[in-house]
Write a protein that holds these residues in place. Structure first.
Motif, PDB file in Angstrom:
ATOM      1  N   LEU C 240       0.975  -1.582  -0.145  1.00 30.56           N
ATOM      2  CA  LEU C 240       0.028   0.237  -0.426  1.00 30.56           C
ATOM      3  C   LEU C 240       0.897   1.078   0.478  1.00 30.56           C
ATOM      4  CD1 LEU C 240      -3.224  -0.573   2.498  1.00 30.56           C
ATOM      5  CD2 LEU C 240      -2.391  -1.617  -0.006  1.00 30.56           C
ATOM      6  N   ALA C 297     -13.066   3.159  11.513  1.00 27.17           N
ATOM      7  CA  ALA C 297     -13.358   3.754  10.265  1.00 27.17           C
ATOM      8  C   ALA C 297     -12.300   3.445   9.829  1.00 27.17           C
ATOM      9  CB  ALA C 297     -13.639   5.017   9.661  1.00 27.17           C
ATOM     10  N   HIS C 298     -10.824   3.290  10.115  1.00 26.63           N
ATOM     11  CA  HIS C 298      -9.161   3.643  10.122  1.00 26.63           C
ATOM     12  C   HIS C 298      -8.794   2.789   8.847  1.00 26.63           C
ATOM     13  CE1 HIS C 298      -8.037   0.879  13.623  1.00 26.63           C
ATOM     14  NE2 HIS C 298      -6.777   1.176  12.592  1.00 26.63           N
ATOM     15  N   VAL C 299      -9.352   1.536   9.081  1.00 31.21           N
ATOM     16  CA  VAL C 299      -9.210   0.531   8.102  1.00 31.21           C
ATOM     17  C   VAL C 299      -9.357   0.573   6.720  1.00 31.21           C
ATOM     18  CG1 VAL C 299      -7.929  -1.566   7.719  1.00 31.21           C
ATOM     19  CG2 VAL C 299      -8.175  -1.086  10.216  1.00 31.21           C
ATOM     20  N   LEU C 300     -10.559   1.117   7.259  1.00 34.62           N
ATOM     21  CA  LEU C 300     -11.843   1.291   6.026  1.00 34.62           C
ATOM     22  C   LEU C 300     -11.177   2.656   5.041  1.00 34.62           C
ATOM     23  CD1 LEU C 300     -14.709   0.646   4.584  1.00 34.62           C
ATOM     24  CD2 LEU C 300     -15.498   2.859   6.308  1.00 34.62           C
ATOM     25  N   PHE C 302      -7.986   2.668   4.247  1.00 36.37           N
ATOM     26  CA  PHE C 302      -6.663   2.129   3.691  1.00 36.37           C
ATOM     27  C   PHE C 302      -7.850   1.573   2.396  1.00 36.37           C
ATOM     28  CE2 PHE C 302      -3.142   1.678   7.200  1.00 36.37           C
ATOM     29  CZ  PHE C 302      -3.272   3.012   7.385  1.00 36.37           C
ATOM     30  N   GLY C 303      -8.234   1.122   3.080  1.00 33.34           N
ATOM     31  CA  GLY C 303      -9.091  -0.101   1.909  1.00 33.34           C
ATOM     32  C   GLY C 303      -9.567   1.416   0.419  1.00 33.34           C
ATOM     33  N   ILE C 304     -10.542   2.153   0.540  1.00 32.66           N
ATOM     34  CA  ILE C 304     -10.145   2.762   0.143  1.00 32.66           C
ATOM     35  C   ILE C 304      -9.325   3.809  -0.698  1.00 32.66           C
ATOM     36  CG2 ILE C 304     -12.526   4.781  -0.543  1.00 32.66           C
ATOM     37  CD1 ILE C 304     -14.024   4.021   2.163  1.00 32.66           C
ATOM     38  N   VAL C 306      -6.912   2.637  -1.062  1.00 32.13           N
ATOM     39  CA  VAL C 306      -6.315   1.654  -2.452  1.00 32.13           C
ATOM     40  C   VAL C 306      -7.288   1.723  -3.732  1.00 32.13           C
ATOM     41  CG1 VAL C 306      -5.788  -0.467  -2.796  1.00 32.13           C
ATOM     42  CG2 VAL C 306      -4.537   0.391  -0.098  1.00 32.13           C
ATOM     43  N   VAL C 307      -8.402   1.443  -3.103  1.00 36.69           N
ATOM     44  CA  VAL C 307      -9.459   1.479  -4.501  1.00 36.69           C
ATOM     45  C   VAL C 307      -9.669   2.661  -5.326  1.00 36.69           C
ATOM     46  CG1 VAL C 307     -11.851   1.043  -4.967  1.00 36.69           C
ATOM     47  CG2 VAL C 307     -11.134  -0.730  -3.819  1.00 36.69           C
ATOM     48  N   ILE C 310      -5.378   3.339  -7.283  1.00 37.91           N
ATOM     49  CA  ILE C 310      -5.697   2.418  -8.551  1.00 37.91           C
ATOM     50  C   ILE C 310      -6.490   2.559  -9.575  1.00 37.91           C
ATOM     51  CG2 ILE C 310      -5.550   0.047  -9.286  1.00 37.91           C
ATOM     52  CD1 ILE C 310      -4.340  -1.204  -5.751  1.00 37.91           C
TER      53      ILE C 310
END
Lengths: 400, 290, 335
Positions: C240, C297-300, C302-304, C306-307, C310
């Motif tokens: 990431l 929400a902190h990991v969420l 990260f995920g968003i 990344v999406v 990309i």
């Protein structure tokens, strides 16, 4: 897209403002820093502990606080990770300038956090982290209210002796800090009690199928199956023991998962007559235990358990030490904590040295509970038993 | 002897479930040439659907009928709006699609965590630990049912891929994407359908697993790992391979747990995975040819 | 971009002077984390971003380095600082046979093999209780109370990593790496020993990641298998950091590290206490609830992130800087 840079600027300015004025908050309160897992996999217990801390602090403040000032709790989320826990502790010490620290759930985080506290010489009262090493380092600013993981098996030793006829043991444990160190201690204790450990197996938490290992256990025909497992693994283990028709004289859980209501709900009938070690239940004979349990239930409309009691007790111990301390300097608080001798809802608290441990609280009793007809009953030590223990456990097919 | 038989039965039943997880992954890998690192997370979402329906009194087996179409839709949306657009973008790493699935997996996990918290959930059924005995060997009823449903799904997939036009198009795309495009196959649409199917199949696995396991947001990761082990074992794009791969993994884990020790369960699976990568690249597909 | 940009030199100088102005431990800690991630992200980048060998298991090298340092203490009674000398070497020794065996595998297979390596090491470190202490982990007392020494050590290592990466990338090796990434067959037909140069890039990558692991052990004072071999916290996070900042760019991972460490702390602490502060001031429950939402929400995020990255900035913030500047610039007059 048009308002984008402007919005960004606003956010940046806001952030800067917060960073700058973060330090200038009300100063008259006594700040207590608390490190707990509030998000992540351990958040459930973090939540119970946080609520218990808050409830205790409210009571203490309502009763006049500490020498006229009020307790202010500053919670930091360790997310269950040691590096984050370390950062959180550092933030509490160097930015929030807390006078005393408490909390500490997982052993890994607690080890990292207590090392920071020791370095900065801020007293830290450990609430839950149960690795023996935490109080074996000779850290003079670290105190611990909860018994260590090696002490969970103690009440079973006397119970097994009394019940009689137990000569072989199967020992199953999860490969976590708690599981591995418990297994080591239980194996040693079993050997010295003349019990032969015929199967000793660790497993990765989260396995689907315990049948391979359980069929091995079945073949070894142990008198007692002692399991150190977290709640859902515990439920699957018991359900699959039932499926495989394994019939030892005693199913025993080494704390952790076996005392939670979810264990009983998931395992259903398979949970019946399972024993478990526990540090605390609402039936313990300490003043305030039952009241704490009921108040918690009323306030939050959910159940609490021993982790909550540890937190609730910790808060009172901290408040007591602050009241007795000559000043709010770390050194004076440390001395006051070291002189603690009081009763809490969790049990009597007095920090002593024994074995390799220093400044460790030693509970006079830990308890054995047994699930009987869907209810968890304290059955041992005899003096505190609410119900008689049922032994030996009847075979699955003989149960109704 | 009893221990060995019980171990084999346990491995076989678990293997059936693994096969179902693997089939979805193998389809996706075969057709798109990417590993879907959100596969286990999709199964986790399906399990939460089963859980929510169960709290309303729906049996997990009936929740198949809801979870599978829902996940099909989720797969379609992911492929259409998140993965396919990446094919056209010029980037340094061809693995961008794989990295995207990592992000998707994180989002799925965290959204679920947001809604349901980290608490363990479970589906309560009267038959969760129902068993029958055959010659002293215990069979778990839900796992046995799951095993046969998995076989049925695989047979259906096989028939679909061999006999239907859409299935043939999928196989053609898997074999040679450019040639398939030249033959007039809309490969963009095929990838979308494949992702949907893969997601629906792993949703089925989730619903079948729900009665015997429990549900929490982080369960996706380990199952993603199992899914790619199965897929590499079986060979990309091979449904028969996925069955063999699933059962092999299930058996290896069980035998490893009994005879090496339960803590080696995961290592055995990974070791087989590495061994196959090195000594039988292409997996069982090389042996079975389908 | 041929020479080291002035901005980079200014940034390093500013970072070097920072502790003189700002002695706050908390910020220094965040900066140390950021610098550790610069090292890991850049290491991952040289192998994946430049050579095209995407690793999903960099925690294997990180953990090996950390355990080298830890085992020095546990078994020899030596100082964990020896790990700084040997952690990188140990990670390299792990990486080379792995590379020799797995580099013939291409694309996704290699990525999966690295993931398997990561998981296998994590399980082994858990099981080998006698050797590694199992899940009880290894704990040491950090040498320095002050953060400043750690800060300078980490800063020095991060700069060293960037300098080495940069000089490799601009050397002959760098061109070989990129040619392998762009077209392995073409590279081979040009007479480049692709396996050899893949191994070179792996060795460099593993070395720096391993050294970062040893540094982590010294700094944090505690490791256990699930911490340092964590797939999620290290292997995925390394990816990431690099993709957010910019894969295949020298300063991308540094930018990515800054963003990721900053974001994580921003959300974990509820916007550095903003919500709690507002909640205390106004006495309104809404802010307290908002803080909980933000923290959860902190990991969420990260995920968003990344999406989104990309999808819209496939070459990362540094790689697509021109694109970003253009779109921001275009909107400027109106704003």
């Amino acid at each position: 897209m048009r308002a984008y840079p402007k919005g960004l600027l606003t956010v940046a300015v806001l952030l800067l403002a917060v960073v700058l004025c973060g330090g200038v908050m009300a100063a008259e309160n006594v700040k207590v820093g608390i490190v707990l897992p509030l998000t992540g996999a351990q958040a459930k217990f973090g939540e119970i502990e946080k609520r218990s801390f808050e409830m205790a602090a409210e009571e203490i403040n309502a009763a006049g606080g500490i020498k006229g000032s009020k307790l202010e709790l500053l919670f930091e989320d360790d997310t269950g990770k040691p590096d984050v826990g370390r950062a959180a502790t550092e933030k509490l010490i160097s930015r929030d300038k807390v006078t005393v620290l408490t909390g500490g759930y997982s052993s890994a985080v607690t080890q990292a956090a207590t090392a920071v506290a020791q370095q900065f010489k801020v007293p830290f009262l450990v609430t839950t982290g149960s690795a023996d090493e935490i109080t074996e380092k000779g850290y003079d600013y670290i105190f611990r209210i909860n018994p260590t993981s090696s002490e969970y098996f103690d009440p079973f030793e006397t119970l097994i002796q009394k019940a009689g006829g137990i000569k072989t043991m199967a020992l199953l444990y999860e490969n976590t800090q708690f599981g591995q160190s418990s297994a080591k201690d239980v194996e040693g204790a079993a050997k010295s009690a003349g019990i032969q450990v015929v199967v000793k197996e660790g497993y990765q938490a989260g396995a689907i199928d315990f049948k391979p290992i359980l069929s091995k256990v079945k073949g070894a025909k142990p008198d007692i199956i002692y399991m150190v497992s977290y709640v859902m693994d515990a439920a699957l283990l018991m359900a699959q023991c039932k499926e495989l028709d394994i019939n030892p004289k005693m199913f025993a859980g080494g704390g952790a998962g076996f005392t939670l209501p979810e264990f009983q709900q998931k395992a259903a009938a398979a949970a019946d007559l399972v024993y478990s070690a526990t540090l605390w239940s609402e039936d313990v004979p300490y003043k305030g235990a039952k009241e704490y349990f009921n108040k918690f239930k009323k306030k939050y409309n959910s159940e609490t358990e021993y982790h909550g009691a540890e937190a609730y007790g910790s808060m009172y111990v901290v408040a007591d030490a602050l009241k007795r301390a000559k000043s709010f300097s770390p050194n004076d608080i440390r001395d006051a904590l070291a002189a603690t001798d009081m009763m809490t809802a969790f049990g009597p608290v007095k920090f002593i040295s024994y074995g390799k441990k220093t400044q460790q609280n030693k509970l006079p009793n830990t308890f054995v509970v047994q699930w009987q007809k869907g209810k968890m009953e304290t059955v041992w030590p005899e003096a505190f038993a609410k119900k008689k223990y049922i032994f030996p456990t009847p075979a699955w097919k003989d149960r109704k | 002897m009893g221990i060995l038989l019980q171990t084999i039965v346990a491995g076989l039943l678990k293997g059936g479930l693994y096969a179902l997880i693997g089939i979805g992954m193998t389809l996706i890998m075969g057709v798109m040439g990417i590993i879907n690192l959100a596969h286990g997370q999709m199964m986790m979402v399906a399990m939460y659907i089963a859980y929510v329906l169960n709290t309303m009194g729906v049996d997990p087996y009936f929740s198949l009928l809801v979870a599978m179409p829902t996940l099909f839709l989720l797969g379609v949306l992911i492929q259409k709006y998140l993965l396919n657009p990446l094919i056209k973008v010029d980037t340094i790493l061809p693995e961008n699609q794989v990295l995207m699935t990592v992000g998707i997996g994180m989002v799925l996990t965290e959204v679920i965590r947001f809604i349901f918290k980290s608490d363990y959930k479970y589906v309560t059924t009267s038959y969760s630990s129902a068993t029958f005995f055959l010659g002293g060997i215990s069979f778990n009823v839900p796992l046995t049912i799951a095993f046969f449903i998995a076989l049925a799904f695989t047979a259906a997939m096989f028939w679909f891929l061999i006999k239907t036009d859409l299935g043939r198009s999928i196989r053609a795309t898997a074999q040679d994407k450019d040639a398939a495009t030249l033959m007039g196959i809309n490969t963009g649409r095929i990838t979308v359908v494949t992702m949907g199917l893969g997601a629906a199949l792993v949703a089925a696995a989730g619903c079948l697993l729900a009665p015997v396991y429990y549900i929490f947001p982080d369960l996706g990761g380990p199952f993603t790992a199992k899914a790619f082990v199965i897929t590499i074992l079986g060979g990309l794009g091979s449904t028969v391979g996925a069955i063999l791969g699933g059962i092999t993994l299930g058996m290896a884990e069980s035998l490893g747990a009994t005879y090496l020790g339960m803590e080696y369960e995961d290592i055995v699976g990974l070791a087989i995975f590495v061994a196959v990568l090195l000594f039988l690249p292409g997996g069982f597909k090389r042996l079975t040819k389908v | 971009m041929k020479k080291t940009p002035v901005a980079a030199i200014v940034a390093v100088a500013a970072l070097a002077l920072l502790p003189l102005v700002l002695a706050d431990n908390y910020f220094l800690h965040l900066l140390i984390l950021f610098l550790i991630w610069v090292i890991i992200g850049s290491s991952w980048n040289i192998m994946a971003g430049y050579t095209g060998q995407v690793s999903f298991g960099h925690a294997a090298f990180f953990g090996t380095g950390a355990y080298t340092a830890g085992l020095f203490v546990m078994h020899g009674g030596f100082s964990a600082w020896w790990g700084m000398a040997f952690g990188g070497v140990a990670a390299m020794l792990l990486g080379l046979p792995f590379g020799a065996i797995c580099f013939p595998l291409r694309g996704a297979y290699f990525a999966l093999a690295s993931l398997a390596l990561n998981l296998i090491l994590m399980h082994l470190a858990t099981i080998a209780e006698r050797f590694t202490g199992g899940m009880q982990g290894i704990m040491i007392m950090p040498t320095f109370v002050s953060k400043v020494p750690y800060y300078y050590i980490t800063l020095g290592m991060a700069v060293a990593t960037l300098v080495v990466v940069q000089s490799i990338i601009r050397s002959k090796w760098g061109y070989y790496f990129v040619s392998i990434r762009e077209d392995q067959d073409a590279a081979e037909s040009l007479g480049i020993d692709t396996n050899r140069y893949k191994n070179v890039s792996l060795a460099v990558s593993a070395f720096f990641t391993g050294t970062a692991g040893a540094l982590y052990m010294n700094y944090m004072g505690f490791i256990d298998p699930h911490v340092v071999f964590s797939l999620h916290d290290y292997s995925v996070m390394a990816i990431l950091v690099a993709i957010v900042g910019g894969v295949g760019t020298i300063y991308g991972p540094a930018v990515g590290a800054f963003i990721m460490v900053g974001l994580q702390e921003l959300f974990r602490s509820g916007f550095f206490g903003l919500f709690k502060y507002l909640g205390d001031r106004t006495g309104s429950e809404t802010f307290t609830q908002a803080m909980e939402v933000v923290q959860h929400a902190h990991v969420l995020v990260f995920g968003i992130l990344v999406v989104v990255v990309i999808l819209f900035l496939p070459n990362g913030i540094v790689g697509d800087w021109g694109k970003i500047r253009k779109s921001v610039f275009r909107s400027k007059p109106a704003a």
